[in-house]
Design a protein around this motif. Structure first.
Motif, mmCIF file in Angstrom:
data_model
loop_
_atom_site.group_PDB
_atom_site.id
_atom_site.type_symbol
_atom_site.label_atom_id
_atom_site.label_comp_id
_atom_site.label_asym_id
_atom_site.label_seq_id
_atom_site.Cartn_x
_atom_site.Cartn_y
_atom_site.Cartn_z
ATOM 1 N N ALA A 1 20.056 51.411 -69.503
ATOM 2 C CA ALA A 1 19.683 51.225 -68.104
ATOM 3 C C ALA A 1 20.234 49.906 -67.569
ATOM 4 N N ALA A 2 20.154 48.867 -68.378
ATOM 5 C CA ALA A 2 20.652 47.555 -67.956
ATOM 6 C C ALA A 2 22.154 47.619 -67.697
ATOM 7 N N LYS A 3 22.872 48.251 -68.598
ATOM 8 C CA LYS A 3 24.319 48.373 -68.449
ATOM 9 C C LYS A 3 24.674 49.141 -67.181
ATOM 10 N N SER A 4 23.885 50.163 -66.857
ATOM 11 C CA SER A 4 24.187 50.989 -65.679
ATOM 12 C C SER A 4 24.063 50.224 -64.368
ATOM 13 N N VAL A 5 23.324 49.122 -64.377
ATOM 14 C CA VAL A 5 23.183 48.308 -63.166
ATOM 15 C C VAL A 5 23.851 46.938 -63.314
ATOM 16 N N GLY A 6 24.630 46.771 -64.357
ATOM 17 C CA GLY A 6 25.376 45.536 -64.534
ATOM 18 C C GLY A 6 24.553 44.344 -64.966
ATOM 19 N N LEU A 7 23.470 44.593 -65.715
ATOM 20 C CA LEU A 7 22.626 43.519 -66.214
ATOM 21 C C LEU A 7 22.601 43.530 -67.730
ATOM 22 N N GLY A 8 22.171 42.414 -68.286
ATOM 23 C CA GLY A 8 21.854 42.374 -69.700
ATOM 24 C C GLY A 8 20.401 42.790 -69.882
ATOM 25 N N ILE A 9 19.975 42.906 -71.119
ATOM 26 C CA ILE A 9 18.598 43.314 -71.390
ATOM 27 C C ILE A 9 17.602 42.298 -70.820
ATOM 28 N N ALA A 10 17.890 41.023 -70.956
ATOM 29 C CA ALA A 10 16.972 40.001 -70.433
ATOM 30 C C ALA A 10 16.857 40.102 -68.915
ATOM 31 N N GLY A 11 17.956 40.289 -68.233
ATOM 32 C CA GLY A 11 17.925 40.446 -66.782
ATOM 33 C C GLY A 11 17.159 41.689 -66.369
ATOM 34 N N TYR A 12 17.349 42.754 -67.124
ATOM 35 C CA TYR A 12 16.633 43.993 -66.829
ATOM 36 C C TYR A 12 15.132 43.802 -67.035
ATOM 37 N N ALA A 13 14.766 43.084 -68.097
ATOM 38 C CA ALA A 13 13.346 42.829 -68.358
ATOM 39 C C ALA A 13 12.729 42.016 -67.224
ATOM 40 N N ARG A 14 13.429 40.995 -66.749
ATOM 41 C CA ARG A 14 12.911 40.208 -65.628
ATOM 42 C C ARG A 14 12.777 41.070 -64.375
ATOM 43 N N MET A 15 13.748 41.959 -64.155
ATOM 44 C CA MET A 15 13.677 42.868 -63.016
ATOM 45 C C MET A 15 12.483 43.808 -63.160
ATOM 46 N N ALA A 16 12.234 44.284 -64.372
ATOM 47 C CA ALA A 16 11.112 45.197 -64.611
ATOM 48 C C ALA A 16 9.783 44.522 -64.291
ATOM 49 N N VAL A 17 9.636 43.280 -64.698
ATOM 50 C CA VAL A 17 8.399 42.540 -64.412
ATOM 51 C C VAL A 17 8.234 42.366 -62.906
ATOM 52 N N ALA A 18 9.301 41.968 -62.226
ATOM 53 C CA ALA A 18 9.233 41.777 -60.774
ATOM 54 C C ALA A 18 8.921 43.094 -60.065
ATOM 55 N N ASP A 19 9.601 44.167 -60.467
ATOM 56 C CA ASP A 19 9.364 45.464 -59.834
ATOM 57 C C ASP A 19 7.952 45.966 -60.094
ATOM 58 N N PHE A 20 7.466 45.777 -61.311
ATOM 59 C CA PHE A 20 6.106 46.211 -61.615
ATOM 60 C C PHE A 20 5.115 45.478 -60.718
ATOM 61 N N SER A 21 5.295 44.179 -60.590
ATOM 62 C CA SER A 21 4.344 43.410 -59.783
ATOM 63 C C SER A 21 4.399 43.802 -58.312
ATOM 64 N N ARG A 22 5.549 44.266 -57.843
ATOM 65 C CA ARG A 22 5.693 44.653 -56.432
ATOM 66 C C ARG A 22 5.364 46.113 -56.163
ATOM 67 N N PHE A 23 5.697 47.017 -57.095
ATOM 68 C CA PHE A 23 5.669 48.444 -56.780
ATOM 69 C C PHE A 23 4.701 49.292 -57.598
ATOM 70 N N ALA A 24 4.129 48.754 -58.656
ATOM 71 C CA ALA A 24 3.226 49.563 -59.482
ATOM 72 C C ALA A 24 1.964 49.900 -58.691
ATOM 73 N N ASN A 25 1.473 51.120 -58.892
ATOM 74 C CA ASN A 25 0.258 51.534 -58.182
ATOM 75 C C ASN A 25 -0.990 51.173 -59.002
ATOM 76 N N GLU A 26 -2.154 51.468 -58.449
ATOM 77 C CA GLU A 26 -3.411 51.121 -59.118
ATOM 78 C C GLU A 26 -3.529 51.728 -60.502
ATOM 79 N N GLU A 27 -3.092 52.970 -60.640
ATOM 80 C CA GLU A 27 -3.166 53.641 -61.939
ATOM 81 C C GLU A 27 -2.278 52.945 -62.963
ATOM 82 N N ASP A 28 -1.082 52.536 -62.540
ATOM 83 C CA ASP A 28 -0.183 51.803 -63.439
ATOM 84 C C ASP A 28 -0.823 50.499 -63.909
ATOM 85 N N TRP A 29 -1.442 49.769 -62.963
ATOM 86 C CA TRP A 29 -2.108 48.514 -63.321
ATOM 87 C C TRP A 29 -3.296 48.757 -64.247
#
Length: 109
Positions: free
Chosen positions: A36-64
């Motif tokens: 997934a990281a490669k498909s968007v031009g990121l390394g694994i660390a960059g993808y992980a940081r993006m995942a944390v940011a996206d989760f904090s912005r877009f996750a719903n109540e059930e996800d939390w």
């Protein structure tokens, strides 16, 4: 016990350390994350940081709620939290502007 902040700090300072941790903790998740990281031009660390940011912005109540439940039962909440957020990002379905295509060459409908 490693906390999420420690893992993210390590990701900023050493992408290799994060990749080794993920490969050891969950080899399948590491492989999926690398693709997934490669498909968007990121390394694994960059993808992980993006995942944390996206989760904090877009996750719903059930996800939390699911995340909090898994943290409550975890002996390593930092690692559990990061792995859960990355897994969520890999499987998240959202608007086209915030989604990563699940398949290479995916077309807009």
């Amino acid at each position: 016990m490693v906390m999420l902040g420690d893992i993210l700090a390590a990701a900023r300072g050493s992408a290799g350390a994060l990749e080794r941790w993920l490969a050891h903790a969950d080899p399948q998740l590491a492989q999926d994350t690398a693709c997934a990281a490669k498909s968007v031009g990121l390394g694994i660390a960059g993808y992980a940081r993006m995942a944390v940011a996206d989760f904090s912005r877009f996750a719903n109540e059930e996800d939390w709620a699911t995340l909090v439940s898994s943290l409550r039962d975890s002996s390593d909440p930092g690692s559990t939290c990061l792995a859960a957020m990355v897994h969520w990002r890999l499987s998240a379905v959202g608007c086209r502007a915030h989604s990563i295509p699940q398949e290479a060459g995916a077309k807009d409908e």
